[in-house]
Design a protein around this motif. Structure first.
Motif, mmCIF file in Angstrom:
data_model
loop_
_atom_site.group_PDB
_atom_site.id
_atom_site.type_symbol
_atom_site.label_atom_id
_atom_site.label_comp_id
_atom_site.label_asym_id
_atom_site.label_seq_id
_atom_site.Cartn_x
_atom_site.Cartn_y
_atom_site.Cartn_z
ATOM 1 N N LEU A 1 55.083 25.336 25.834
ATOM 2 C CA LEU A 1 55.842 25.110 27.061
ATOM 3 C C LEU A 1 57.331 25.316 26.843
ATOM 4 C CD1 LEU A 1 54.228 21.755 28.254
ATOM 5 C CD2 LEU A 1 53.647 24.054 29.010
ATOM 6 N N GLU A 2 57.947 26.025 27.748
ATOM 7 C CA GLU A 2 59.400 26.135 27.826
ATOM 8 C C GLU A 2 59.778 25.660 29.219
ATOM 9 O OE1 GLU A 2 61.638 26.813 25.563
ATOM 10 O OE2 GLU A 2 60.174 27.313 24.000
ATOM 11 N N ILE A 3 60.402 24.491 29.303
ATOM 12 C CA ILE A 3 60.726 23.875 30.584
ATOM 13 C C ILE A 3 62.216 24.043 30.855
ATOM 14 C CG2 ILE A 3 60.760 21.713 31.885
ATOM 15 C CD1 ILE A 3 58.423 20.770 30.081
ATOM 16 N N MET A 4 62.524 24.570 32.037
ATOM 17 C CA MET A 4 63.910 24.747 32.465
ATOM 18 C C MET A 4 64.091 24.041 33.799
ATOM 19 S SD MET A 4 63.595 28.703 31.480
ATOM 20 C CE MET A 4 61.808 28.533 31.546
ATOM 21 N N THR A 5 65.202 23.331 33.963
ATOM 22 C CA THR A 5 65.439 22.604 35.211
ATOM 23 C C THR A 5 66.821 22.931 35.762
ATOM 24 O OG1 THR A 5 66.452 20.650 34.208
ATOM 25 C CG2 THR A 5 64.051 20.663 34.378
ATOM 26 N N ASN A 6 66.985 22.644 37.045
ATOM 27 C CA ASN A 6 68.329 22.717 37.606
ATOM 28 C C ASN A 6 69.069 21.435 37.231
ATOM 29 O OD1 ASN A 6 67.085 20.901 39.350
ATOM 30 N ND2 ASN A 6 67.786 21.912 41.224
ATOM 31 N N ALA A 7 70.326 21.334 37.628
ATOM 32 C CA ALA A 7 71.194 20.237 37.174
ATOM 33 C C ALA A 7 70.699 18.860 37.587
ATOM 34 C CB ALA A 7 72.624 20.462 37.678
ATOM 35 N N ASP A 8 70.107 18.735 38.780
ATOM 36 C CA ASP A 8 69.675 17.405 39.210
ATOM 37 C C ASP A 8 68.185 17.140 38.972
ATOM 38 O OD1 ASP A 8 68.376 18.793 41.265
ATOM 39 O OD2 ASP A 8 69.603 17.935 42.874
ATOM 40 N N GLY A 9 67.478 18.099 38.380
ATOM 41 C CA GLY A 9 66.068 17.901 38.052
ATOM 42 C C GLY A 9 65.123 18.035 39.226
ATOM 43 N N SER A 10 65.607 18.516 40.372
ATOM 44 C CA SER A 10 64.747 18.626 41.563
ATOM 45 C C SER A 10 63.917 19.908 41.576
ATOM 46 C CB SER A 10 65.593 18.556 42.835
ATOM 47 O OG SER A 10 66.496 19.658 42.896
ATOM 48 N N ARG A 11 64.260 20.840 40.717
ATOM 49 C CA ARG A 11 63.499 22.087 40.585
ATOM 50 C C ARG A 11 63.351 22.411 39.109
ATOM 51 N NH1 ARG A 11 63.082 25.581 45.195
ATOM 52 N NH2 ARG A 11 64.095 24.602 46.962
ATOM 53 N N ALA A 12 62.205 23.034 38.794
ATOM 54 C CA ALA A 12 61.963 23.393 37.398
ATOM 55 C C ALA A 12 61.100 24.642 37.338
ATOM 56 C CB ALA A 12 61.262 22.243 36.663
ATOM 57 N N ALA A 13 61.223 25.323 36.225
ATOM 58 C CA ALA A 13 60.358 26.456 35.914
ATOM 59 C C ALA A 13 59.785 26.198 34.532
ATOM 60 C CB ALA A 13 61.146 27.759 35.934
ATOM 61 N N VAL A 14 58.522 26.545 34.359
ATOM 62 C CA VAL A 14 57.859 26.357 33.074
ATOM 63 C C VAL A 14 57.189 27.664 32.693
ATOM 64 C CG1 VAL A 14 56.128 25.059 31.774
ATOM 65 C CG2 VAL A 14 57.420 23.928 33.597
ATOM 66 N N GLU A 15 57.527 28.147 31.504
ATOM 67 C CA GLU A 15 56.808 29.282 30.936
ATOM 68 C C GLU A 15 55.828 28.702 29.933
ATOM 69 O OE1 GLU A 15 57.686 33.613 28.908
ATOM 70 O OE2 GLU A 15 59.266 32.102 28.901
ATOM 71 N N TYR A 16 54.624 29.274 29.859
ATOM 72 C CA TYR A 16 53.600 28.712 28.980
ATOM 73 C C TYR A 16 52.633 29.787 28.523
ATOM 74 C CZ TYR A 16 51.165 28.634 33.501
ATOM 75 O OH TYR A 16 50.631 28.964 34.717
ATOM 76 N N ARG A 17 51.753 29.374 27.613
ATOM 77 C CA ARG A 17 50.653 30.226 27.167
ATOM 78 C C ARG A 17 49.356 29.503 27.506
ATOM 79 N NH1 ARG A 17 50.305 30.794 21.074
ATOM 80 N NH2 ARG A 17 49.235 28.835 21.326
ATOM 81 N N VAL A 18 48.389 30.278 27.964
ATOM 82 C CA VAL A 18 47.060 29.749 28.269
ATOM 83 C C VAL A 18 46.070 30.356 27.290
ATOM 84 C CG1 VAL A 18 45.206 29.593 29.975
ATOM 85 C CG2 VAL A 18 47.588 29.614 30.726
ATOM 86 N N ASP A 19 45.349 29.522 26.583
ATOM 87 C CA ASP A 19 44.203 29.945 25.778
ATOM 88 C C ASP A 19 42.977 29.423 26.507
ATOM 89 O OD1 ASP A 19 45.282 31.259 23.390
ATOM 90 O OD2 ASP A 19 46.259 29.326 23.065
ATOM 91 N N GLY A 20 42.076 30.331 26.886
ATOM 92 C CA GLY A 20 40.970 29.882 27.704
ATOM 93 C C GLY A 20 39.652 30.556 27.421
ATOM 94 N N GLU A 21 38.640 30.006 28.076
ATOM 95 C CA GLU A 21 37.287 30.537 28.020
ATOM 96 C C GLU A 21 36.726 30.483 29.442
ATOM 97 O OE1 GLU A 21 33.067 29.718 25.669
ATOM 98 O OE2 GLU A 21 34.782 28.401 25.338
ATOM 99 N N TYR A 22 36.144 31.580 29.880
ATOM 100 C CA TYR A 22 35.584 31.710 31.224
ATOM 101 C C TYR A 22 34.124 31.244 31.160
ATOM 102 C CZ TYR A 22 34.818 34.157 35.740
ATOM 103 O OH TYR A 22 34.537 34.496 37.037
#
Length: 135
Positions: free
Chosen positions: A66-87
């Motif tokens: 996870l890479e979490i980025m927020t704006n100054a007041d924490g009301s908005r955020a973006a998260v970049e991530y990796r998914v390892d999965g099985e269907y």
């Protein structure tokens, strides 16, 4: 506030990884909006709970790096991530499931109000995921 948002989103993904739907829903506002990857929009905790239940039947996933980025007041955020999965089971409108494994980069955008998540917008490359299913 950014520190509180970081902590909230870390709890959100930890609960998702644990398959703890009750804990996930507890982090959401009652009127949460979920923009589904390359799909529609759903509103409310109940709709998100149904989404999680279907996802749990069809996929086994772990979201990390996870890479979490927020704006100054924490009301908005973006998260970049990796998914390892099985269907695991065929999902509506998608190719047949046969235990295919996949790894994707993804991201999500969040809105936060009074310590709860009010919007989740998910994104990953559907074409990359589909290509991995047939590889």
């Amino acid at each position: 506030m950014p520190a509180a948002t970081h902590a909230l989103l870390n709890r959100f993904y930890a609960a998702c990884n644990a398959g703890d739907i009750v804990a996930v829903l507890d982090l959401l506002a009652a009127d949460v909006v979920h923009d589904i990857n390359q799909g529609g929009r759903e509103s409310g905790r109940m709709a998100f709970g149904s989404f999680l239940q279907r996802s749990g039947r069809c996929y086994r996933e772990r979201i990390d790096v996870l890479e979490i980025m927020t704006n100054a007041d924490g009301s908005r955020a973006a998260v970049e991530y990796r998914v390892d999965g099985e269907y695991l089971a065929t999902d509506i409108g998608l190719p047949p499931a046969a235990g295919q494994r996949y790894r994707l980069s993804g991201g999500a955008f969040f809105e936060i109000r009074r310590g709860r998540i009010t919007r989740i917008t998910d994104y990953y490359s559907l074409s990359d995921w589909l290509a991995q299913l047939v590889a």
